[in-house]
Structures are given as structure tokens and as C-alpha cells.
Motif scaffolding. Structure first.
Motif, PDB file in Angstrom:
ATOM      1  N   ARG A  31       0.800  -1.191   0.000  1.00 13.55           N
ATOM      2  CA  ARG A  31       0.000   0.000   0.000  1.00 13.55           C
ATOM      3  C   ARG A  31       0.848   1.262   0.000  1.00 13.55           C
ATOM      4  NH1 ARG A  31      -3.559  -2.157   4.873  1.00 13.55           N
ATOM      5  NH2 ARG A  31      -2.359  -4.036   4.508  1.00 13.55           N
ATOM      6  N   GLY A  32       2.130   1.110   0.333  1.00 18.31           N
ATOM      7  CA  GLY A  32       2.985   2.268   0.578  1.00 18.31           C
ATOM      8  C   GLY A  32       3.073   3.278  -0.545  1.00 18.31           C
ATOM      9  N   SER A  33       2.916   2.838  -1.800  1.00 16.37           N
ATOM     10  CA  SER A  33       3.159   3.765  -2.911  1.00 16.37           C
ATOM     11  C   SER A  33       1.901   4.479  -3.394  1.00 16.37           C
ATOM     12  CB  SER A  33       3.834   3.034  -4.071  1.00 16.37           C
ATOM     13  OG  SER A  33       2.931   2.164  -4.688  1.00 16.37           O
ATOM     14  N   VAL A  35       6.027   1.331  -9.638  1.00  8.70           N
ATOM     15  CA  VAL A  35       6.106   2.495  -8.758  1.00  8.70           C
ATOM     16  C   VAL A  35       6.131   2.021  -7.303  1.00  8.70           C
ATOM     17  CG1 VAL A  35       4.949   4.631  -8.048  1.00  8.70           C
ATOM     18  CG2 VAL A  35       4.873   3.898 -10.450  1.00  8.70           C
ATOM     19  N   GLU A  36       7.246   2.283  -6.638  1.00  7.76           N
ATOM     20  CA  GLU A  36       7.404   1.836  -5.244  1.00  7.76           C
ATOM     21  C   GLU A  36       7.640   3.024  -4.318  1.00  7.76           C
ATOM     22  OE1 GLU A  36       7.159   0.065  -2.832  1.00  7.76           O
ATOM     23  OE2 GLU A  36       7.903  -1.978  -3.029  1.00  7.76           O
ATOM     24  N   ASP A  37       7.309   2.840  -3.075  1.00 10.19           N
ATOM     25  CA  ASP A  37       7.571   3.894  -2.102  1.00 10.19           C
ATOM     26  C   ASP A  37       9.037   3.902  -1.703  1.00 10.19           C
ATOM     27  OD1 ASP A  37       7.292   1.418  -0.885  1.00 10.19           O
ATOM     28  OD2 ASP A  37       6.101   2.134   0.802  1.00 10.19           O
ATOM     29  N   ILE A  38       9.574   2.697  -1.401  1.00 16.25           N
ATOM     30  CA  ILE A  38      10.929   2.662  -0.854  1.00 16.25           C
ATOM     31  C   ILE A  38      11.623   1.353  -1.221  1.00 16.25           C
ATOM     32  CG2 ILE A  38      10.093   1.830   1.389  1.00 16.25           C
ATOM     33  CD1 ILE A  38      12.327   3.566   2.684  1.00 16.25           C
TER      34      ILE A  38
HETATM   35 MG    MG Z   1       5.826  -0.881  -0.007  1.00 16.68          MG
END
Ligand code: MG
Ligand code: XMP
Length: 182
Positions: A45-47, A100-103
């Protein structure tokens, strides 16, 4: 001021800094894929916040899809065991994919995910991560678009969570270790 500010040790990136950097990445993607149609795949969910801002700044024909993987549970370290908990809805064969990733941290999650997606024969595949913690890398992962390099600290906000909280912070900050018993 927000109710979470007491849990944050240091603000790493303000709303303004995030906005500017996301615009720069979007401009780069727009330039790199001129004449092509792209498909953005957000890793939940992070991104989700990054995805929402990024896709609106990209000036190209674009489709979106989402997938979810779990490797963390409620802790702050990757287990190395990655599981797809939600697969894509779309076929990616012959599509130009940007994940597309958050980290990007140890690289466990993304090296696994990219391998799975490559096996589905997209026309091309690139990785766009908002944050990169290179010090923690265990598995090598090729990054095409990276927002910011950060030190080895646990960060939250702008989609990133600790135990599902803090995702709605508009900035990115380092979480005080006392919050996770560190
Ligand atoms: Mg993530
Ligand atoms: P790996 O280690 O597999 O981890 O590269 C990638 C995933 O781990 C999560 N992650 C974090 N989440 N603050 C977070 O909120 C952090 O500092 C952090 N470091 C890693 C994240 O979900 C990412 O997709």
C-alpha cells in the motif's frame, strides 16, 4: 501541526520538496517515453500517495494497475519472504511497464517482484522508487527513477506506514525509535 508530530524525530522531506521532486521525475518519464503508452504499476500500500501524485504529473497516455505484496508484517525489517497478496488485474504482455514503489530497502521485495513481472513478457520494465536506502541493500536491483536517497532510518508518511499508521502524514519523517520500541 498534526497529532503525529510528537512521534516524528525529524522531517526529511516537506510537502513542498516532495511535490517538486515528483514533478521532476514525471517530467523525466514523460521525456523518456515520448510516442509510447505506459502502464504504471503501484505496489500497495505504501506507494499509493506517490502513485497518485506521479500519474497526474505525467503527460503521456497511461494506464494504471495495482498489486500488493507482503514481506514486513507489523515490524520494521523485511523478512525476505515475499508473498503476492493481490495480483494485477491487467495483462502486461508487450506493455511498457513502470513499477512504482515507495521505498527500496533490502531489495528483497522488488527483486522478487520484478522477476515475476519480467516472466510475463512486458515490452519493457523500469523501476521508479520515491526513496532508496542503498546502505541496506542485500539483493541488487536496477533503479531507473529514484526520488531521494535516504540514510538507514525508519521513515513514515506520504503513504509509508508503521503498523498501518502515519500513511496520511503529508510529509516524510523519521519515526522516533521509542514508537517501535527501538
Ligand atoms: Mg511498499
Ligand atoms: P525491501 O527490504 O524488501 O523492503 O526492499 C521494501 C518494502 O519495505 C517497506 N519499508 C519501509 N516502510 N518505512 C516504511 O514505512 C521504512 O523506512 C521502510 N523501509 C522498508 C516498504 O513497504 C517497502 O515497500
Amino acid at each position: 501541526m498534526s497529532i503525529f508530530d510528537n512521534d516524528i524525530q525529524e522531517v526529511l522531506f516537506s510537502e513542498e520538496q516532495l511535490k517538486n521532486r515528483v514533478q521532476e521525475i514525471a517530467r523525466q518519464i514523460t521525456a523518456d517515453y515520448q510516442g509510447k503508452e505506459i502502464m504504471l504499476i503501484s505496489v500497495l500500500r505504501g506507494s499509493f500517495v506517490f502513485m497518485a501524485d506521479l500519474c497526474r504529473a505525467i503527460d503521456l497516455p497511461c494506464t494504471l494497475d495495482f498489486m500488493a505484496v507482503s514481506s514486513y508484517g507489523k515490524g520494521t525489517k523485511s523478512s525476505g519472504q515475499v508473498q503476492i497478496t493481490k495480483d494485477l488485474s491487467e495483462d502486461i504482455t508487450d506493455r511498457h511497464i513502470i513499477v512504482v514503489e515507495d521505498i527500496l530497502d533490502s531489495g528483497n521485495t522488488l527483486s522478487y517482484l520484478l522477476k515475476i513481472l519480467e516472466n510475463r513478457h512486458p515490452a519493457s520494465i523500469r523501476l521508479c522508487t520515491l526513496l532508496d536506502k542503498p546502505e541496506r541493500r542485500v539483493k541488487p536491483v536496477q533503479v531507473h527513477y529514484s526520488g531521494f536517497t535516504i540514510p538507514d532510518a525508519f521513515v513514515v508518511g506520504y503513504g509509508l506506514d508503521y503498523a498501518e499508521k502515519y500513511r496520511n502524514l503529508p510529509y516524510i519523517g523519521i519515526l522516533k525509535p521509542r514508537v517501535y520500541g527501538g
